[in-house]
Design a protein around this motif. Sequence first.
Motif, PDB file in Angstrom:
ATOM      1  N   THR A  15       0.848  -1.205   0.000  1.00 42.71           N
ATOM      2  CA  THR A  15       0.000   0.000   0.000  1.00 42.71           C
ATOM      3  C   THR A  15       0.882   1.252   0.000  1.00 42.71           C
ATOM      4  N   ASP A  17       4.069   3.972  -1.242  1.00 44.98           N
ATOM      5  CA  ASP A  17       4.317   4.866  -2.367  1.00 44.98           C
ATOM      6  C   ASP A  17       5.059   4.164  -3.520  1.00 44.98           C
ATOM      7  N   ARG A  21       3.458   3.821  -7.180  1.00 45.02           N
ATOM      8  CA  ARG A  21       3.975   4.670  -8.255  1.00 45.02           C
ATOM      9  C   ARG A  21       4.831   3.916  -9.254  1.00 45.02           C
ATOM     10  N   MET A 119       9.540  -1.799   1.750  1.00 44.93           N
ATOM     11  CA  MET A 119       9.164  -1.308   3.089  1.00 44.93           C
ATOM     12  C   MET A 119      10.335  -0.578   3.729  1.00 44.93           C
TER      13      MET A 119
HETATM   14  P1  NAD Z   1       5.831   3.888   2.371  1.00 47.44           P
HETATM   15  O1  NAD Z   1       5.977   4.420   3.750  1.00 47.44           O
HETATM   16  O2  NAD Z   1       5.014   4.653   1.393  1.00 47.44           O
HETATM   17  O3  NAD Z   1       5.185   2.429   2.462  1.00 47.44           O
HETATM   18  C1  NAD Z   1       5.491   1.517   3.483  1.00 47.44           C
HETATM   19  C2  NAD Z   1       4.658   0.253   3.351  1.00 47.44           C
HETATM   20  O4  NAD Z   1       5.049  -0.632   4.410  1.00 47.44           O
HETATM   21  C3  NAD Z   1       3.150   0.443   3.475  1.00 47.44           C
HETATM   22  O5  NAD Z   1       2.517  -0.435   2.558  1.00 47.44           O
HETATM   23  C4  NAD Z   1       2.846  -0.041   4.909  1.00 47.44           C
HETATM   24  O6  NAD Z   1       1.553  -0.615   5.063  1.00 47.44           O
HETATM   25  C5  NAD Z   1       3.872  -1.133   5.067  1.00 47.44           C
HETATM   26  N1  NAD Z   1       4.179  -1.403   6.482  1.00 47.44           N
HETATM   27  C6  NAD Z   1       4.737  -0.571   7.399  1.00 47.44           C
HETATM   28  N2  NAD Z   1       4.866  -1.211   8.598  1.00 47.44           N
HETATM   29  C7  NAD Z   1       4.402  -2.470   8.426  1.00 47.44           C
HETATM   30  C8  NAD Z   1       4.274  -3.618   9.266  1.00 47.44           C
HETATM   31  N3  NAD Z   1       4.658  -3.603  10.555  1.00 47.44           N
HETATM   32  N4  NAD Z   1       3.762  -4.736   8.729  1.00 47.44           N
HETATM   33  C9  NAD Z   1       3.360  -4.763   7.432  1.00 47.44           C
HETATM   34  N5  NAD Z   1       3.454  -3.729   6.593  1.00 47.44           N
HETATM   35  C10 NAD Z   1       3.957  -2.588   7.074  1.00 47.44           C
HETATM   36  O7  NAD Z   1       7.298   3.621   1.838  1.00 47.44           O
HETATM   37  P2  NAD Z   1       7.827   3.670   0.291  1.00 47.44           P
HETATM   38  O8  NAD Z   1       8.082   5.080  -0.083  1.00 47.44           O
HETATM   39  O9  NAD Z   1       6.937   2.864  -0.569  1.00 47.44           O
HETATM   40  O10 NAD Z   1       9.272   3.001   0.414  1.00 47.44           O
HETATM   41  C11 NAD Z   1       9.460   1.615   0.604  1.00 47.44           C
HETATM   42  C12 NAD Z   1      10.938   1.266   0.453  1.00 47.44           C
HETATM   43  O11 NAD Z   1      11.372   1.605  -0.846  1.00 47.44           O
HETATM   44  C13 NAD Z   1      11.870   2.006   1.414  1.00 47.44           C
HETATM   45  O12 NAD Z   1      12.947   1.149   1.719  1.00 47.44           O
HETATM   46  C14 NAD Z   1      12.371   3.170   0.575  1.00 47.44           C
HETATM   47  O13 NAD Z   1      13.640   3.639   1.015  1.00 47.44           O
HETATM   48  C15 NAD Z   1      12.484   2.488  -0.768  1.00 47.44           C
HETATM   49  N6  NAD Z   1      12.415   3.407  -1.904  1.00 47.44           N
HETATM   50  C16 NAD Z   1      11.286   4.124  -2.175  1.00 47.44           C
HETATM   51  C17 NAD Z   1      11.235   4.951  -3.274  1.00 47.44           C
HETATM   52  C18 NAD Z   1       9.985   5.719  -3.634  1.00 47.44           C
HETATM   53  O14 NAD Z   1       9.969   6.305  -4.713  1.00 47.44           O
HETATM   54  N7  NAD Z   1       8.960   5.725  -2.802  1.00 47.44           N
HETATM   55  C19 NAD Z   1      12.366   5.077  -4.111  1.00 47.44           C
HETATM   56  C20 NAD Z   1      13.509   4.342  -3.811  1.00 47.44           C
HETATM   57  C21 NAD Z   1      13.515   3.500  -2.713  1.00 47.44           C
END
Ligand code: NAD
Length: 498
Positions: A15, A17, A21, A119
């Motif tokens: 769920t 980002d 995306r 995550m």
């Molecule tokens: P986010 O905070 O938008 O999403 C986190 C997700 O983890 C959610 O689906 C949430 O429900 C889940 N979650 C959190 N705690 C939980 C638990 N205890 N049990 C089960 N699910 C749980 O984060 P994001 O931006 O999607 O980033 C995720 C990873 O990707 C990170 O490591 C981030 O550094 C990396 N990343 C993200 C991007 C980006 O564009 N968003 C780019 C590069 C790297």
Amino acid sequence: MEQNMTTLIMIFGATGDLAKRKLFPSLYRLFERGRIANRFAVIGVARRPLSNDQFQQSVKDSVTSALGAKQNLDQFASHFYYQSHDVTDSNSYIALKKLADEIDTHNHLEGNRIFYLAMAPEFFGSIALHLKADGLTNVKGYKRLVIEKPFGHDLESAKELNEQIRTAFSEEEIYRIDHYLGKEMVRNIEVIRFANAIFEPLWNNRYISNIQITSSETLGVEERGRYYESSGALRDMLQNHMMQIVALLAMEPPISLTTKEIRLEKVRVFRSLRTIKGEAVNDYFVRGQYGEGEIDQKKVPKYRDEPMVNNESNTETFVAGKVMIDNFRWAGVPFYIRTGKRMETKSTKIVIQFKDIPMNLYYRPEKELSPNLLVIHIQPEEGITLHLNAKKAGSHLDAQEVKLSFSNTGTYAMNTPEGYEKLLFDCMRGDATNFTHWDEVAYSWAFVDEISKVWDQTKGDFPNYDAGTMGPKAADELLEKDGFFWWPINNLDVDNCR
Ligand code: NAD
């Protein structure tokens, strides 16, 4: 390399980002292009309770918002299932295993599993341990772990994380994402170098004077203040993306294009990095933090006023450095790298500056001859530009700079898959070439740790650059003291050619 695309993908953080995306739209593009068979399924795993229908709707919404209205969306979304899950609780994994086994049997997925950890990084280690302890990795097909950055915070924490995930997955089963390695023009570096007779003979310290790599953003820290405060530009950008580009530019030609051979050559570059430590750090590296300024004619706040940022923060939002590779090919050639937030322009470019010719026959006191440059445009434009000198039309013998340009942006943009699409496809095919091996991560952290050791102990003179500029003055001085300057990024655009 395996080409078996039948697989069950479990996305932890479905769920979030990144999943919305990047991952769902990328999977859709693979589906649309017929690159993944109908025999694939995705289990979205996240904390909040959702029905399969609700999850499928959110997948469809993500695809539509990223790619516009699409056909076959219902058919695509029917491959998606949802499991509400607490990653810290064993019972959740037992329920997930049951669901995964049922979906596997029902869809004939041959026991192939990809676990994608989208995550927060603090969960990576414990998820991997649970996957093994609760039987999810006990499959008759392949099992692969895809892990997002950041991979640790320094060498020690990276080692600890690596040990945890290695208890459940072998090195060959671990796909550490560096999404820069999914970018078309980053992948093109190897081809430009190793498929052109005109470049490779010149690709060394006899003909190249310096290399400049810039990755600038106009965005500030946005909503990521909490994460960024403990990371900064050095750990967030330089340790991974920038150092990977250095390795690709500097590596020796591999004996073949296999994952093993390419990684071996990249690791040799990391091993040749000159260690910069102690007092030398401030001679080779510059840090910056943005103050107030203007971007797109709008006033923007200083970093210290951003949400979830300490108002006396010592975190750098900009870093520039001189990297030296002490081997036979590169001895004496500086690789200048810089990256930062809230800079003047959003751009990732590599400039390879060739040495001046031995004697300039076209010298005019008012105008020096420009050095030859090869510019590799990574983003937002994709292409290559070669700067040459040619006779100015109509003049007697005046030389002027001309640019030969190839732009991917117009020609191939429509067909160029996004980074994540390529990386997901590679992972399904079992091709780990464009993912980072543990040795690369470890050497790169060892290099960066020496810099953070010094910076963590002393307060930066922050803020030291205005938002909307190309960074602090010291970053220009870094090159000036070697007799160089940063080539102005905006004048190098692919389309900006005569
Ligand atoms: P986010 O905070 O938008 O999403 C986190 C997700 O983890 C959610 O689906 C949430 O429900 C889940 N979650 C959190 N705690 C939980 C638990 N205890 N049990 C089960 N699910 C749980 O984060 P994001 O931006 O999607 O980033 C995720 C990873 O990707 C990170 O490591 C981030 O550094 C990396 N990343 C993200 C991007 C980006 O564009 N968003 C780019 C590069 C790297």
